[in-house]
Design a protein around this motif. Sequence first.
Motif, short mmCIF file in Angstrom:
data_model
loop_
_atom_site.label_atom_id
_atom_site.label_comp_id
_atom_site.label_asym_id
_atom_site.label_seq_id
_atom_site.Cartn_x
_atom_site.Cartn_y
_atom_site.Cartn_z
N TYR A 248 0.83 -1.20 0.00
CA TYR A 248 0.00 0.00 0.00
C TYR A 248 0.87 1.26 0.00
O TYR A 248 0.62 2.21 -0.74
CB TYR A 248 -0.94 0.01 1.21
N THR A 249 1.89 1.27 0.85
CA THR A 249 2.81 2.41 0.87
C THR A 249 3.47 2.58 -0.49
O THR A 249 3.58 3.70 -1.02
CB THR A 249 3.88 2.21 1.95
N ALA A 250 3.90 1.46 -1.07
CA ALA A 250 4.53 1.51 -2.39
C ALA A 250 3.56 2.08 -3.42
O ALA A 250 3.94 2.88 -4.29
CB ALA A 250 4.97 0.10 -2.81
N PHE A 251 2.29 1.68 -3.33
CA PHE A 251 1.30 2.15 -4.31
C PHE A 251 1.08 3.65 -4.21
O PHE A 251 0.96 4.34 -5.24
CB PHE A 251 -0.02 1.41 -4.10
N VAL A 252 1.01 4.18 -3.00
CA VAL A 252 0.82 5.62 -2.81
C VAL A 252 1.94 6.39 -3.51
O VAL A 252 1.70 7.31 -4.31
CB VAL A 252 0.75 5.98 -1.32
N PHE A 253 3.18 6.03 -3.19
CA PHE A 253 4.32 6.73 -3.79
C PHE A 253 4.41 6.44 -5.30
O PHE A 253 4.82 7.30 -6.07
CB PHE A 253 5.61 6.32 -3.09
N PHE A 254 4.03 5.24 -5.70
CA PHE A 254 4.07 4.85 -7.11
C PHE A 254 3.13 5.73 -7.94
O PHE A 254 3.49 6.18 -9.04
CB PHE A 254 3.65 3.38 -7.22
N GLU A 255 1.93 5.99 -7.42
CA GLU A 255 0.99 6.84 -8.14
C GLU A 255 1.45 8.29 -8.18
O GLU A 255 1.29 8.97 -9.19
CB GLU A 255 -0.40 6.74 -7.50
N ILE A 256 2.02 8.78 -7.07
CA ILE A 256 2.57 10.14 -7.07
C ILE A 256 3.68 10.24 -8.11
O ILE A 256 3.75 11.20 -8.89
CB ILE A 256 3.10 10.51 -5.67
N MET A 257 4.56 9.25 -8.13
CA MET A 257 5.67 9.21 -9.08
C MET A 257 5.17 9.21 -10.52
O MET A 257 5.70 9.93 -11.39
CB MET A 257 6.51 7.96 -8.82
N SER A 258 4.13 8.43 -10.81
CA SER A 258 3.58 8.36 -12.17
C SER A 258 3.02 9.71 -12.60
O SER A 258 3.20 10.15 -13.74
CB SER A 258 2.48 7.30 -12.24
N PHE A 259 2.32 10.37 -11.68
CA PHE A 259 1.69 11.65 -11.98
C PHE A 259 2.74 12.74 -12.21
O PHE A 259 2.65 13.52 -13.16
CB PHE A 259 0.75 12.02 -10.83
N THR A 260 3.75 12.80 -11.32
CA THR A 260 4.74 13.87 -11.43
C THR A 260 5.69 13.67 -12.61
O THR A 260 6.11 14.63 -13.25
CB THR A 260 5.55 13.99 -10.12
N SER A 261 6.03 12.42 -12.93
CA SER A 261 6.95 12.17 -14.05
C SER A 261 6.27 12.35 -15.40
O SER A 261 6.94 12.47 -16.42
CB SER A 261 7.53 10.75 -13.94
N PHE A 262 4.95 12.36 -15.42
CA PHE A 262 4.20 12.63 -16.65
C PHE A 262 4.64 13.96 -17.28
O PHE A 262 4.72 14.10 -18.51
CB PHE A 262 2.70 12.63 -16.33
N THR A 263 4.96 14.95 -16.43
CA THR A 263 5.34 16.27 -16.94
C THR A 263 6.68 16.24 -17.68
O THR A 263 6.95 17.10 -18.50
CB THR A 263 5.43 17.28 -15.78
N TRP A 264 7.53 15.25 -17.37
CA TRP A 264 8.80 15.12 -18.10
C TRP A 264 8.54 14.83 -19.57
O TRP A 264 9.18 15.40 -20.45
CB TRP A 264 9.65 13.99 -17.53
N VAL A 265 7.61 13.92 -19.80
CA VAL A 265 7.35 13.49 -21.17
C VAL A 265 6.75 14.62 -22.00
O VAL A 265 7.07 14.79 -23.18
CB VAL A 265 6.40 12.26 -21.18
#
Length: 715
Positions: free
Chosen positions: A122-139
């Motif tokens: 669950y902890t991994a999922f929370v950070f995983f979703e934040i990471m996916s959302f924030t790294s979207f701006t790189w692309v």
Amino acid sequence: MDLITLTFFPMIMAFVCLIVGYKNEKVRNIIAVITGLLELGLAIYLFFSDYHDVSIPLLAGLHLEFDGFRKIYVIIISLMWAMTLLLSPEYFAHHHNLNRYYFFNLLTLGATVGVFLAADLYTAFVFFEIMSFTSFTWVIQEETKDAIKAAITYLSVAVIGGLVALMGLFLIQHNLGTTEISKLYELAEECDNKLVLYIAAGCVLFGFGAKAGMFPLHIWLPKAHPVAPAPASALLSGVLTKSGIWGILAISCQIFREDKTWGTIILTLGTITMVLGAVLALFSINLKRTLACSSLSQIGFILVGIGMMCLLGEENALAARGTLLHMVNHSLFKLVLFECAGIVFFNLHELDLNKIRGFGRKKPLLNIAFLLGGIGIGGIPLLNGYVSKTLLHEGIVEGSEIFGMPLKIVEWLFLLSGGMTLAYMTKLYVCIFVEKNATRQLEFDSKKKYMSLPSAIAVLLPAAILPILGLFANKIMNGIADIGTDFFSSGELEHQVHYLSLENLKGALISIVIGAILYLLFIRKVLMKNNEYINIWPEKLDIEELIYRPLLLKVLPNFFGYISAIFGENKVSGYVSKKILSISESIGELFGENKVTSYASKKLLRFFGILGRFICDIPDALVFALKKTVYRPITKHNDDKVTSALSYRLGNDVDKIAIHEGKEKAGSKHYAHLFYTSLKTFTETTNRIMGNLSFALLMLVIAICIVFAYMLLHN
């Protein structure tokens, strides 16, 4: 507190950089670089500490842990971020939206560290979703047409993968009573309903495999890298894909530690990913796309190792060590190679091999760095890549003695993929550093100041690590494997591996011969025409365009539309709805006109009707407000004249025919305007649909984060 600092310090500094950046960009850049270096220093300090785990009281349910594997990978993450931040000021010297880039870059750093430190899924999922959302701006950073399309694909895969993974986590929690990684194995052994565990793990594999770039969820990877800035590409390839591997490892090493069926699934997907990535890289003529497809292939190598770990059970030490070391090595390779690609790009603003050919001649520092990365990832002896590939190969050979021919086929595909790796890396090296450019070679040779001192440090420091790891493999790499395989739940190593033995050198030699043959007979003879590199890979074989987009945008909407129509007006629900209305009328008559409660019931119904409408309209109002303010679409003015548009010119030709036949007056532009307006309307409608789709996905990501925060706070 130190683990909390390691995770949230970069996130706090992201806001500092954002505020400072509005006033002084140079100071912001310095702060960002210092943040990366401090994060690296803290990671190294904690490596030698005795910290194990910590709960975060601010958000009940978040739980971090610090074992050997996490210690190693936090250092890798911090090193990669520090080096890419060091390169960024020169790379982005003439770019726009840099406040946005640095802000989301540091947010992603904190979230990625959080994924690897997570003690439960669950902890991994929370950070995983934040990471996916924030790294979207790189692309989407460059905001070109290709970047926007690639970003939509990236976000779509992230959101769909996240939702599927969340479903898997709910199933694991429901059946095992926990998602704490260290407890999963024992609870899974006691669980009678193995089918549900397979379904749950399959969902988690889908979500994390999508981020790793595993076939058939790899569609974002070859498209995101060419359009993303090179420092971001290095992180996407070297670190973010490993966050997906982390999730696959957590499931494979715990729930299915010795499961042959699960091992076969991972091995099959890994083998396809390994071969497909190498083939795509072989055909590519874009520098960064080639490196992206190479990442796809190397992720396949790692997945093959994970599959072998499950198949070999307690005798999986070789496969486990090879998997860990290849994860570490691949991160370092892609840091070096993408930074070299970044130096080429910010000097030439080109990535096409035919246009950048010869740029690296008479540039010894860039030459050495790229060469070390290229031969390292190719598995040449005395480099670190050879060590991890040797361990993976030995694991496959060990498995082939037990499982026979299927594993023999995997072994040959493994060696073939290694040969293809050498072939496409040779292609890149020869093109950039050996061949001459037909028109710009004098210009390239005269360019002495092609990178600054910070950029040189960012490239050469990680490049220098590669031969050190390879030359001192018995001490350094074996030490890393000894420390880091605790997370893998691997068995004991039965014998010391002699990396330079004749048997191990034989595997490397086979790959080298295959690579030489492919380069000389296929790349030089088939993939070159008139001394120009050509890409003959059929565009129609794009899985996204061939399967996923039609499925998501046509097939599924039509299917559910048809299903909905069955229960629409005058259909199945018609009879039921009539009966309900009839009953409602009968009840209403009891409290109807001229009755005691008539007035009160009407007012009460009216009040709840208004209240319900108000509550229902709040989300729509919020979405509308966001779309008109924070997330308003960027309007780009097109200065091209209407008359130069192809649709206008085609319509103009039709007008001439109509005038000639006497159906229109001379000088009429009826069809010209009609064709142009029709095409413009179609294009705007299509863009609006795609814009709404990407906005909906963005809102969905935010909704997932809100729901998860609520769950954690009410644990």
